[in-house]
Design a protein around this motif. Structure first.
Motif, mmCIF file in Angstrom:
data_model
loop_
_atom_site.group_PDB
_atom_site.id
_atom_site.type_symbol
_atom_site.label_atom_id
_atom_site.label_comp_id
_atom_site.label_asym_id
_atom_site.label_seq_id
_atom_site.Cartn_x
_atom_site.Cartn_y
_atom_site.Cartn_z
ATOM 1 N N GLU A 48 28.219 -12.203 0.060
ATOM 2 C CA GLU A 48 28.268 -11.278 1.194
ATOM 3 C C GLU A 48 29.712 -10.965 1.586
ATOM 4 O O GLU A 48 30.055 -9.824 1.912
ATOM 5 C CB GLU A 48 27.516 -11.882 2.392
ATOM 6 C CG GLU A 48 26.015 -12.048 2.174
ATOM 7 C CD GLU A 48 25.277 -10.725 2.105
ATOM 8 O OE1 GLU A 48 25.873 -9.676 2.437
ATOM 9 O OE2 GLU A 48 24.098 -10.741 1.703
ATOM 10 N N LEU A 49 30.583 -11.975 1.551
ATOM 11 C CA LEU A 49 31.989 -11.739 1.874
ATOM 12 C C LEU A 49 32.635 -10.811 0.855
ATOM 13 O O LEU A 49 33.457 -9.962 1.211
ATOM 14 C CB LEU A 49 32.749 -13.070 1.935
ATOM 15 C CG LEU A 49 32.552 -13.880 3.206
ATOM 16 C CD1 LEU A 49 33.079 -15.304 3.022
ATOM 17 C CD2 LEU A 49 33.242 -13.208 4.408
ATOM 18 N N PHE A 50 32.261 -10.959 -0.416
ATOM 19 C CA PHE A 50 32.857 -10.077 -1.418
ATOM 20 C C PHE A 50 32.439 -8.628 -1.192
ATOM 21 O O PHE A 50 33.238 -7.703 -1.407
ATOM 22 C CB PHE A 50 32.505 -10.520 -2.836
ATOM 23 C CG PHE A 50 33.230 -9.696 -3.868
ATOM 24 C CD1 PHE A 50 34.596 -9.864 -4.067
ATOM 25 C CD2 PHE A 50 32.565 -8.738 -4.600
ATOM 26 C CE1 PHE A 50 35.283 -9.092 -4.984
ATOM 27 C CE2 PHE A 50 33.236 -7.959 -5.518
ATOM 28 C CZ PHE A 50 34.601 -8.136 -5.715
ATOM 29 N N VAL A 51 31.204 -8.414 -0.763
ATOM 30 C CA VAL A 51 30.784 -7.046 -0.428
ATOM 31 C C VAL A 51 31.688 -6.476 0.672
ATOM 32 O O VAL A 51 32.090 -5.309 0.621
ATOM 33 C CB VAL A 51 29.301 -7.021 -0.002
ATOM 34 C CG1 VAL A 51 28.928 -5.663 0.565
ATOM 35 C CG2 VAL A 51 28.403 -7.368 -1.192
ATOM 36 N N GLU A 52 32.033 -7.319 1.664
ATOM 37 C CA GLU A 52 32.963 -6.873 2.713
ATOM 38 C C GLU A 52 34.328 -6.529 2.129
ATOM 39 O O GLU A 52 34.949 -5.529 2.511
ATOM 40 C CB GLU A 52 33.128 -7.957 3.772
ATOM 41 C CG GLU A 52 31.943 -8.162 4.694
ATOM 42 C CD GLU A 52 32.279 -9.138 5.815
ATOM 43 O OE1 GLU A 52 33.368 -8.990 6.427
ATOM 44 O OE2 GLU A 52 31.470 -10.049 6.058
ATOM 45 N N ILE A 53 34.809 -7.351 1.206
ATOM 46 C CA ILE A 53 36.117 -7.109 0.589
ATOM 47 C C ILE A 53 36.154 -5.742 -0.081
ATOM 48 O O ILE A 53 37.153 -5.010 0.025
ATOM 49 C CB ILE A 53 36.437 -8.222 -0.435
ATOM 50 C CG1 ILE A 53 36.755 -9.539 0.281
ATOM 51 C CG2 ILE A 53 37.617 -7.830 -1.334
ATOM 52 C CD1 ILE A 53 36.872 -10.735 -0.644
ATOM 53 N N THR A 54 35.083 -5.387 -0.764
ATOM 54 C CA THR A 54 35.077 -4.126 -1.505
ATOM 55 C C THR A 54 35.202 -2.904 -0.602
ATOM 56 O O THR A 54 35.513 -1.811 -1.075
ATOM 57 C CB THR A 54 33.803 -3.993 -2.357
ATOM 58 O OG1 THR A 54 32.653 -3.924 -1.506
ATOM 59 C CG2 THR A 54 33.663 -5.148 -3.317
ATOM 60 N N LYS A 55 34.967 -3.085 0.701
ATOM 61 C CA LYS A 55 35.049 -1.964 1.644
ATOM 62 C C LYS A 55 36.394 -1.898 2.369
ATOM 63 O O LYS A 55 36.623 -0.993 3.173
ATOM 64 C CB LYS A 55 33.919 -2.078 2.674
ATOM 65 C CG LYS A 55 32.526 -2.043 2.045
ATOM 66 C CD LYS A 55 31.445 -2.331 3.086
ATOM 67 C CE LYS A 55 30.062 -2.385 2.452
ATOM 68 N NZ LYS A 55 29.005 -2.736 3.437
ATOM 69 N N ASP A 210 44.325 -9.248 2.435
ATOM 70 C CA ASP A 210 44.155 -8.136 3.367
ATOM 71 C C ASP A 210 44.502 -8.528 4.799
ATOM 72 O O ASP A 210 44.455 -9.702 5.174
ATOM 73 C CB ASP A 210 42.716 -7.620 3.310
ATOM 74 C CG ASP A 210 41.715 -8.706 3.708
ATOM 75 O OD1 ASP A 210 41.315 -8.740 4.880
ATOM 76 O OD2 ASP A 210 41.355 -9.511 2.837
ATOM 77 N N SER A 211 44.826 -7.526 5.577
ATOM 78 C CA SER A 211 45.274 -7.766 6.950
ATOM 79 C C SER A 211 44.163 -8.300 7.846
ATOM 80 O O SER A 211 44.437 -8.974 8.845
ATOM 81 C CB SER A 211 45.840 -6.469 7.546
ATOM 82 O OG SER A 211 44.863 -5.435 7.525
ATOM 83 N N ALA A 212 42.903 -8.025 7.511
ATOM 84 C CA ALA A 212 41.780 -8.510 8.329
ATOM 85 C C ALA A 212 41.410 -9.955 7.997
ATOM 86 O O ALA A 212 40.599 -10.564 8.699
ATOM 87 C CB ALA A 212 40.566 -7.603 8.136
ATOM 88 N N GLY A 213 41.956 -10.502 6.928
ATOM 89 C CA GLY A 213 41.685 -11.894 6.577
ATOM 90 C C GLY A 213 40.352 -12.143 5.897
ATOM 91 O O GLY A 213 39.922 -13.296 5.784
ATOM 92 N N VAL A 214 39.701 -11.080 5.399
ATOM 93 C CA VAL A 214 38.394 -11.274 4.756
ATOM 94 C C VAL A 214 38.546 -12.015 3.429
ATOM 95 O O VAL A 214 37.757 -12.906 3.103
ATOM 96 C CB VAL A 214 37.684 -9.923 4.544
ATOM 97 C CG1 VAL A 214 36.308 -10.139 3.907
ATOM 98 C CG2 VAL A 214 37.532 -9.189 5.871
ATOM 99 N N ASN A 219 38.060 -16.913 -0.010
ATOM 100 C CA ASN A 219 38.685 -18.010 -0.745
ATOM 101 C C ASN A 219 38.339 -19.358 -0.111
ATOM 102 O O ASN A 219 37.935 -20.310 -0.792
ATOM 103 C CB ASN A 219 40.198 -17.792 -0.768
ATOM 104 C CG ASN A 219 40.902 -18.576 -1.859
ATOM 105 O OD1 ASN A 219 40.284 -19.234 -2.693
ATOM 106 N ND2 ASN A 219 42.226 -18.518 -1.867
ATOM 107 N N LEU A 220 38.455 -19.440 1.209
ATOM 108 C CA LEU A 220 38.180 -20.698 1.916
ATOM 109 C C LEU A 220 36.702 -21.086 1.873
ATOM 110 O O LEU A 220 36.359 -22.268 2.029
ATOM 111 C CB LEU A 220 38.644 -20.585 3.366
ATOM 112 C CG LEU A 220 40.169 -20.559 3.567
ATOM 113 C CD1 LEU A 220 40.522 -20.000 4.941
ATOM 114 C CD2 LEU A 220 40.758 -21.960 3.390
ATOM 115 N N ASN A 221 35.830 -20.098 1.650
ATOM 116 C CA ASN A 221 34.398 -20.404 1.624
ATOM 117 C C ASN A 221 34.035 -21.388 0.529
ATOM 118 O O ASN A 221 33.045 -22.132 0.636
ATOM 119 C CB ASN A 221 33.580 -19.117 1.450
ATOM 120 C CG ASN A 221 32.084 -19.384 1.381
ATOM 121 O OD1 ASN A 221 31.475 -19.825 2.349
ATOM 122 N ND2 ASN A 221 31.488 -19.160 0.214
#
Length: 323
Positions: A48-55, A210-214, A219-221
């Motif tokens: 789910e986090l990677f989906v956020e990264i792609t945006k 990225d600036s939002a830290g996603v 990575n930390l997940n």
């Protein structure tokens, strides 16, 4: 895999898949340069986090590859045989495969990923939107040989490997994957693959920090996953995400940096960290077009077509298995 580590993992009565995860974690964290495989990013939370990264605005690969796929969908679809089965290695969100499915009718789609629950949910959405499409999710480590569903035996097969995931492999691992994919797909198969291209590090580094830290959360997940699944006691705030560009190796590196001297415990094993010591979690190699062409050829594939965006940031290739 270290035999002591493997036995230690089995002793904790973990299921077979978690035993492999445990053994890889304990083995990786016992090395002089601590490391974790990037394939373990992709549990449900990581996917789910990677989906956020792609945006994210900084993350150019996804939107650039989507642009190529949309602009060249007709040309790519023309290379897909009638009544084919598309096998997507490391399938995630269905945005990219939907472009091909809309451009060319195929008989079957096989999403393959280590996160079984995630691809099963994605498959249900595809079945609703493409009712004539047979969808066969396969929960497997796509970097290793796996069996395709028997229903595909007589169908021509096209592999799909978008997203520049090939760059996460060491060069010899990339060659191994391409050769393995050729073996899985069989004689006469094709492979449509996305490959990130070399570019200025001023564009590269923000894409992985990225600036939002996603990306940092992503990575930390993997540490959160170790705590959840292996009973680890890692203090996640005691680690920081770092992305750097290794110019000599043509790759972005992601690390988790220990902010202090600390000792952690995983499945009864004590692991010490020095302040500033890192866990190397991912590489993302960037290719020139000639270097990728040579890699594909050495791995049993012939390059049929290549497409890039106008700025030369990203590339999509159509390969054909050599006789």
């Amino acid at each position: 895999m270290n035999m002591h580590v493997a036995v230690h993992a089995r002793a904790h009565q973990l299921d077979p898949q978690t035993q492999i995860f445990a053994a890889d974690v304990l083995d990786g964290l016992s090395q002089p340069q601590k490391s974790l495989s990037p394939k373990y990013f992709y549990d449900d939370a990581g996917s789910e986090l990677f989906v956020e990264i792609t945006k994210l605005p900084e993350y150019y690969p996804t939107r650039t590859e989507l642009g190529i796929l949309r602009d060249r969908a007709g040309e790519i679809a023309a290379l897909i045989p009638p009544n084919a089965a598309i096998v997507e290695f490391g399938a995630g969100a269905t945005t990219k495969i939907r472009i091909l499915l809309a451009a060319h009718k195929v008989a079957a789609y096989v999403p393959v990923d280590i996160s079984g629950d995630f691809i099963t949910a994605q498959a249900e959405g595809l079945r609703r939107d493409f009712p004539d499409l047979a969808v066969y999710p396969v929960a497997a480590d796509f970097t290793e040989p796996f069996e395709l569903p028997g229903a595909l035996r007589e169908l021509p097969k096209v592999g799909f490997f978008p997203g520049s995931t090939l760059g996460n492999f060491e060069p010899q691992e990339a060659a191994h994957f391409l050769a393995s994919a050729r073996g899985i797909l069989g004689q006469g198969a094709q492979l449509i693959i996305g490959v990130d291209l070399e570019k200025d590090e001023r564009l590269l580094v923000p894409a992985y920090d990225d600036s939002a830290g996603v990306t940092a959360k992503f990575n930390l997940n993997v540490l959160e996953r170790i705590n959840r699944e292996l009973g680890g006691d890692l203090e996640v705030p005691s680690f920081r995400h770092r992305a750097i560009y290794n110019r000599d190796q043509h790759r972005i590196e992601m690390h988790l940096v220990s902010l202090r001297e600390q000792n952690v415990r995983i499945l009864g094993e004590d692991i010490a960290f020095r302040a500033g010591e890192t866990i190397h979690t991912e590489n993302s190699y960037k290719y020139s077009l000639p270097r990728f062409r040579a890699l594909a050829q050495e791995s049993g594939w012939t390059l049929k077509r290549s497409w890039t965006d106008a700025d030369g940031l990203f590339s999509v290739h159509a390969l054909e298995a050599q006789e």
